[in-house]
Design a protein around this motif. Sequence first.
Motif, PDB file in Angstrom:
ATOM      1  N   ALA A 151      58.594  21.236  62.007  1.00 43.91           N
ATOM      2  CA  ALA A 151      59.847  21.598  61.341  1.00 43.91           C
ATOM      3  C   ALA A 151      61.007  20.851  61.979  1.00 43.91           C
ATOM      4  O   ALA A 151      60.965  20.535  63.170  1.00 43.91           O
ATOM      5  N   GLN A 152      62.028  20.588  61.194  1.00 45.61           N
ATOM      6  CA  GLN A 152      63.211  19.905  61.710  1.00 45.61           C
ATOM      7  C   GLN A 152      64.107  20.906  62.442  1.00 45.61           C
ATOM      8  O   GLN A 152      64.349  22.001  61.946  1.00 45.61           O
ATOM      9  N   PHE A 153      64.558  20.528  63.628  1.00 42.39           N
ATOM     10  CA  PHE A 153      65.495  21.330  64.404  1.00 42.39           C
ATOM     11  C   PHE A 153      66.685  20.454  64.759  1.00 42.39           C
ATOM     12  O   PHE A 153      66.507  19.268  65.076  1.00 42.39           O
ATOM     13  N   PRO A 154      67.896  21.009  64.743  1.00 38.99           N
ATOM     14  CA  PRO A 154      69.076  20.209  65.094  1.00 38.99           C
ATOM     15  C   PRO A 154      68.942  19.607  66.492  1.00 38.99           C
ATOM     16  O   PRO A 154      68.510  20.273  67.428  1.00 38.99           O
TER      17      PRO A 154
ATOM     18  N   LEU B 280      66.858  17.414  67.556  1.00 36.25           N
ATOM     19  CA  LEU B 280      65.513  16.947  67.899  1.00 36.25           C
ATOM     20  C   LEU B 280      65.065  15.894  66.892  1.00 36.25           C
ATOM     21  O   LEU B 280      65.613  15.788  65.799  1.00 36.25           O
ATOM     22  N   PRO B 281      64.053  15.108  67.257  1.00 38.43           N
ATOM     23  CA  PRO B 281      63.596  14.043  66.355  1.00 38.43           C
ATOM     24  C   PRO B 281      63.030  14.607  65.052  1.00 38.43           C
ATOM     25  O   PRO B 281      62.666  15.785  64.986  1.00 38.43           O
ATOM     26  N   PRO B 282      62.918  13.758  64.045  1.00 40.41           N
ATOM     27  CA  PRO B 282      62.286  14.228  62.811  1.00 40.41           C
ATOM     28  C   PRO B 282      60.815  14.561  63.052  1.00 40.41           C
ATOM     29  O   PRO B 282      60.153  13.884  63.850  1.00 40.41           O
ATOM     30  N   PRO B 283      60.314  15.597  62.394  1.00 43.38           N
ATOM     31  CA  PRO B 283      58.914  15.977  62.590  1.00 43.38           C
ATOM     32  C   PRO B 283      57.969  14.977  61.915  1.00 43.38           C
ATOM     33  O   PRO B 283      58.385  14.274  61.012  1.00 43.38           O
ATOM     34  N   PRO B 284      56.728  14.958  62.323  1.00 43.96           N
ATOM     35  CA  PRO B 284      56.176  15.719  63.441  1.00 43.96           C
ATOM     36  C   PRO B 284      56.498  15.036  64.773  1.00 43.96           C
ATOM     37  O   PRO B 284      56.665  13.824  64.832  1.00 43.96           O
ATOM     38  N   PHE B 285      56.589  15.834  65.820  1.00 44.24           N
ATOM     39  CA  PHE B 285      56.770  15.311  67.170  1.00 44.24           C
ATOM     40  C   PHE B 285      56.125  16.280  68.145  1.00 44.24           C
ATOM     41  O   PHE B 285      55.758  17.387  67.778  1.00 44.24           O
ATOM     42  N   VAL B 286      55.973  15.823  69.390  1.00 45.40           N
ATOM     43  CA  VAL B 286      55.274  16.621  70.398  1.00 45.40           C
ATOM     44  C   VAL B 286      56.265  17.073  71.467  1.00 45.40           C
ATOM     45  O   VAL B 286      57.033  16.271  71.999  1.00 45.40           O
ATOM     46  N   MET B 287      56.248  18.365  71.767  1.00 46.64           N
ATOM     47  CA  MET B 287      56.945  18.926  72.933  1.00 46.64           C
ATOM     48  C   MET B 287      55.848  19.400  73.873  1.00 46.64           C
ATOM     49  O   MET B 287      54.830  19.933  73.428  1.00 46.64           O
ATOM     50  N   GLY B 288      56.055  19.187  75.166  1.00 47.17           N
ATOM     51  CA  GLY B 288      55.009  19.575  76.091  1.00 47.17           C
ATOM     52  C   GLY B 288      55.534  20.016  77.433  1.00 47.17           C
ATOM     53  O   GLY B 288      56.655  19.675  77.825  1.00 47.17           O
ATOM     54  N   TYR B 289      54.716  20.803  78.119  1.00 49.33           N
ATOM     55  CA  TYR B 289      54.962  21.164  79.514  1.00 49.33           C
ATOM     56  C   TYR B 289      54.183  20.184  80.374  1.00 49.33           C
ATOM     57  O   TYR B 289      52.955  20.083  80.257  1.00 49.33           O
ATOM     58  N   ILE B 290      54.913  19.478  81.224  1.00 50.05           N
ATOM     59  CA  ILE B 290      54.331  18.453  82.076  1.00 50.05           C
ATOM     60  C   ILE B 290      54.473  18.892  83.522  1.00 50.05           C
ATOM     61  O   ILE B 290      55.559  19.265  83.968  1.00 50.05           O
ATOM     62  N   THR B 291      53.364  18.846  84.269  1.00 47.83           N
ATOM     63  CA  THR B 291      53.422  19.046  85.716  1.00 47.83           C
ATOM     64  C   THR B 291      53.434  17.665  86.345  1.00 47.83           C
ATOM     65  O   THR B 291      52.452  16.920  86.258  1.00 47.83           O
ATOM     66  N   LEU B 292      54.559  17.315  86.933  1.00 52.53           N
ATOM     67  CA  LEU B 292      54.724  16.006  87.543  1.00 52.53           C
ATOM     68  C   LEU B 292      53.988  15.927  88.876  1.00 52.53           C
ATOM     69  O   LEU B 292      53.808  16.950  89.554  1.00 52.53           O
ATOM     70  N   ASP B 293      53.567  14.727  89.247  1.00 54.43           N
ATOM     71  CA  ASP B 293      52.913  14.518  90.536  1.00 54.43           C
ATOM     72  C   ASP B 293      53.847  15.007  91.639  1.00 54.43           C
ATOM     73  O   ASP B 293      55.023  14.643  91.669  1.00 54.43           O
ATOM     74  N   GLY B 294      53.341  15.857  92.506  1.00 49.88           N
ATOM     75  CA  GLY B 294      54.131  16.415  93.596  1.00 49.88           C
ATOM     76  C   GLY B 294      54.804  17.729  93.258  1.00 49.88           C
ATOM     77  O   GLY B 294      55.422  18.345  94.128  1.00 49.88           O
TER      78      GLY B 294
END
Length: 162
Positions: free
Chosen positions: A89-92, A94-108
């Motif tokens: 879905a389109q959200f103000p 944010l990029p046009p859909p579809p797109f990916v949002m994610g939780y990233i655990t960074l090294d360290g």
Amino acid sequence: MESKTLAPEDRIRIPGLWDFEYSYFAGDTASRFFSILREEGRICGTRCPKCARVLVPARSYCDACFVATTDWQEVGPEGVLDIFSIVGAQFPGLPPPPFVMGYITLDGADTALLNHVVGVDLSDIDEAAKSLMKRPRVRAHFKEKREGRITDFHFQLIDDLA
């Protein structure tokens, strides 16, 4: 007068819009976190003196031990995509859909950071989801002109998902 329940089609709807300006006070720790993003293009977290976890985004207090954090540590810029959502879905803002949002655990780091993930072939959503379930590695990419916001960077896949 007797109380009765109205049918859904008989209920009155009153349209409204919440549109207001506000200023968010980030506090000392978040202000330093965002300043480092803006000025140096680095991601840093705070270390808990009791359990030694590195918290990203930086926090003033450990969410597990409830003690103040004072030591800072750079993390990443690479990490692992832990969980994700393919947004349809389109959200103000944010990029046009579809797109990916994610939780990233960074090294360290010991905690995850939410952000936009690019480099995912979304022509077949089911296949994309299967590939992303493999917890691929990603790398932070910073904007040339940064503002001290979480949107100053996004994550790019660095693994071959084939």
